[in-house]
Design a protein around this motif. Structure first.
Motif, PDB file in Angstrom:
ATOM      1  N   LEU A   8       0.832  -1.216   0.000  1.00 19.88           N
ATOM      2  CA  LEU A   8       0.000   0.000   0.000  1.00 19.88           C
ATOM      3  C   LEU A   8       0.862   1.260   0.000  1.00 19.88           C
ATOM      4  N   SER A   9       2.088   1.164  -0.549  1.00 23.01           N
ATOM      5  CA  SER A   9       2.957   2.345  -0.582  1.00 23.01           C
ATOM      6  C   SER A   9       2.698   3.181  -1.829  1.00 23.01           C
ATOM      7  N   LEU A  10       2.111   4.352  -1.608  1.00 19.02           N
ATOM      8  CA  LEU A  10       1.834   5.281  -2.717  1.00 19.02           C
ATOM      9  C   LEU A  10       3.118   5.571  -3.507  1.00 19.02           C
ATOM     10  N   PHE A  11       4.226   5.812  -2.781  1.00 17.37           N
ATOM     11  CA  PHE A  11       5.449   6.270  -3.461  1.00 17.37           C
ATOM     12  C   PHE A  11       6.165   5.130  -4.170  1.00 17.37           C
ATOM     13  N   ALA A  12       6.165   3.936  -3.572  1.00 18.92           N
ATOM     14  CA  ALA A  12       6.814   2.808  -4.249  1.00 18.92           C
ATOM     15  C   ALA A  12       6.016   2.402  -5.488  1.00 18.92           C
ATOM     16  N   PRO A  41       8.316  -4.449  11.670  1.00 21.08           N
ATOM     17  CA  PRO A  41       9.737  -4.098  11.670  1.00 21.08           C
ATOM     18  C   PRO A  41      10.207  -3.701  10.263  1.00 21.08           C
ATOM     19  N   LYS A  42      11.146  -2.756  10.226  1.00 16.53           N
ATOM     20  CA  LYS A  42      11.683  -2.272   8.939  1.00 16.53           C
ATOM     21  C   LYS A  42      12.525  -3.357   8.278  1.00 16.53           C
ATOM     22  N   HIS A  43      12.462  -3.398   6.969  1.00 18.39           N
ATOM     23  CA  HIS A  43      13.298  -4.339   6.221  1.00 18.39           C
ATOM     24  C   HIS A  43      14.765  -3.893   6.348  1.00 18.39           C
ATOM     25  N   ARG A  53      14.755   5.406   6.069  1.00 25.73           N
ATOM     26  CA  ARG A  53      14.177   4.086   6.405  1.00 25.73           C
ATOM     27  C   ARG A  53      12.826   3.869   5.731  1.00 25.73           C
ATOM     28  N   GLN A  54      12.683   4.405   4.515  1.00 26.90           N
ATOM     29  CA  GLN A  54      11.402   4.322   3.821  1.00 26.90           C
ATOM     30  C   GLN A  54      11.562   3.605   2.481  1.00 26.90           C
ATOM     31  N   VAL A  55      10.440   3.016   1.995  1.00 29.25           N
ATOM     32  CA  VAL A  55      10.372   2.595   0.602  1.00 29.25           C
ATOM     33  C   VAL A  55       9.773   3.755  -0.187  1.00 29.25           C
ATOM     34  N   PRO A  56      10.097   3.857  -1.486  1.00 28.92           N
ATOM     35  CA  PRO A  56      10.860   2.935  -2.314  1.00 28.92           C
ATOM     36  C   PRO A  56      12.367   3.095  -2.163  1.00 28.92           C
ATOM     37  N   TYR A  66      16.988   6.257  -3.103  1.00 24.03           N
ATOM     38  CA  TYR A  66      15.707   6.353  -2.410  1.00 24.03           C
ATOM     39  C   TYR A  66      15.041   7.658  -2.797  1.00 24.03           C
ATOM     40  N   ASP A  67      13.785   7.783  -2.454  1.00 20.98           N
ATOM     41  CA  ASP A  67      12.875   8.891  -2.790  1.00 20.98           C
ATOM     42  C   ASP A  67      12.362   8.709  -4.224  1.00 20.98           C
ATOM     43  N   SER A  68      11.039   8.577  -4.334  1.00 21.71           N
ATOM     44  CA  SER A  68      10.434   8.263  -5.641  1.00 21.71           C
ATOM     45  C   SER A  68      10.788   9.294  -6.708  1.00 21.71           C
ATOM     46  N   THR A  69      10.842  10.563  -6.337  1.00 22.78           N
ATOM     47  CA  THR A  69      11.112  11.597  -7.342  1.00 22.78           C
ATOM     48  C   THR A  69      12.548  11.493  -7.852  1.00 22.78           C
TER      49      THR A  69
HETATM   50  N1  GSH Z   1       9.301  11.377  -0.307  1.00 24.57           N
HETATM   51  C1  GSH Z   1       9.442   9.932  -0.238  1.00 24.57           C
HETATM   52  C2  GSH Z   1       8.359   9.392   0.682  1.00 24.57           C
HETATM   53  C3  GSH Z   1       8.519   7.893   0.969  1.00 24.57           C
HETATM   54  C4  GSH Z   1       7.519   7.396   1.979  1.00 24.57           C
HETATM   55  O1  GSH Z   1       6.787   8.163   2.650  1.00 24.57           O
HETATM   56  N2  GSH Z   1       7.454   6.073   2.080  1.00 24.57           N
HETATM   57  C5  GSH Z   1       6.532   5.433   3.030  1.00 24.57           C
HETATM   58  C6  GSH Z   1       5.664   4.412   2.304  1.00 24.57           C
HETATM   59  S1  GSH Z   1       4.624   5.183   1.088  1.00 24.57           S
HETATM   60  C7  GSH Z   1       7.319   4.695   4.089  1.00 24.57           C
HETATM   61  O2  GSH Z   1       8.221   3.934   3.788  1.00 24.57           O
HETATM   62  N3  GSH Z   1       6.947   4.937   5.344  1.00 24.57           N
HETATM   63  C8  GSH Z   1       7.553   4.321   6.484  1.00 24.57           C
HETATM   64  C9  GSH Z   1       8.125   5.330   7.432  1.00 24.57           C
HETATM   65  O3  GSH Z   1       8.125   6.543   7.133  1.00 24.57           O
HETATM   66  O4  GSH Z   1       8.593   4.923   8.478  1.00 24.57           O
HETATM   67  C10 GSH Z   1       9.334   9.352  -1.652  1.00 24.57           C
HETATM   68  O5  GSH Z   1       8.853  10.039  -2.566  1.00 24.57           O
HETATM   69  O6  GSH Z   1       9.791   8.217  -1.855  1.00 24.57           O
END
Ligand code: GSH
Length: 229
Positions: A8-12, A41-43, A53-56, A66-69
């Motif tokens: 459900l990750s909008l950005f990934a 837990p985070k991957h 610590r975020q996807v994608p 990292y960071d979709s943009t």
């Molecule tokens: N600005 C980042 C935002 C990434 C983001 O918010 N990822 C979310 C999933 S959609 C995430 O991994 N959240 C977990 C967290 O922030 O701990 C991008 O464009 O990739």
């Protein structure tokens, strides 16, 4: 290429659409996600590659991004055909602003709807406060949808040809629909654009996988998809 994504990750999912529109093969690793615990837990690979610590996260040879943009801009530079940006600097900059509009401006009211598919708080007063905020956010989103609708009158895509601006805005419009935001019925040009994108396999696959993930992970959202969910 390897993409760390989540159901459900909008950005990934934004990156998945771009990779498929460019015809690039990739291995997808889905990180754990539940509505109750979020991304915990985070991957470990995501933690190692992304200080946020975020996807994608995208791995291409020895490059970890990292960071979709940032990832979409890299894909355009490294794999320019088919293009997902226009050629002129001015047109490219306008498209980048639309990506930012989706990811940073529309995201603000969208966040106020994100409690809806999650577990109900034990205290009904907490839900009532969240819904008060959500109603205000819906009005803000309605303004954003109206602005997009105005831009799309007489246009097939947001930046001339199909591109990253369409991908980013598609994801926020999709999320607005799945989270019970304003129905698209009142926005003819925007609704037609949304259907035009949904006819493309890359967009349709993401929409179908998100709907399947919601059936597995989320509670039903009242008013989602204009009440047609
Ligand atoms: N600005 C980042 C935002 C990434 C983001 O918010 N990822 C979310 C999933 S959609 C995430 O991994 N959240 C977990 C967290 O922030 O701990 C991008 O464009 O990739």
């Amino acid at each position: 290429m390897k993409l760390y994504s989540a159901p459900l990750s909008l950005f990934a999912r934004k990156v998945e659409i771009a990779l498929r529109e460019k015809g690039l093969a990739f291995e997808r690793v889905m990180v754990p996600f539940t509505q109750a615990a979020g991304y915990s837990p985070k991957h470990p690979d995501v933690v190692a590659a992304n200080p946020k610590r975020q996807v994608p996260v995208l791995i291409d040879k020895d490059l970890a991004l990292y960071d979709s943009t940032v990832i979409l801009e890299y894909l355009e530079d490294a794999y320019p055909a088919p293009p997902l940006f226009p050629r002129s600097p001015e047109a490219r900059a306008r498209c980048r602003l639309l990506d930012l509009f989706a990811d940073e401006i529309m995201l603000v009211p969208l966040r106020a709807l994100m409690h809806r598919p999650g577990p109900r708080p034990a205290d009904p007063a907490v839900w009532a406060v969240q819904e008060d905020e959500a109603k205000k956010a819906e009005a803000v989103l309605a303004g954003h949808l109206a602005e997009l609708d105005r831009r799309l009158v007489g246009e097939s895509y947001l930046c001339g040809a199909l591109g990253t601006a369409d991908i980013a805005v598609f994801m926020t419009v999709l999320y607005s629909q799945r989270l019970g935001g304003p129905p698209l019925g009142g926005y003819g040009a925007l609704a037609a654009w949304f259907e035009r994108l949904m006819a493309r396999p890359a967009f349709a696959q993401v929409a179908a996988e998100i709907a399947a993930a919601d059936r597995e992970l989320s509670l039903p959202v009242e008013g989602a998809w204009g009440g047609r969910a």
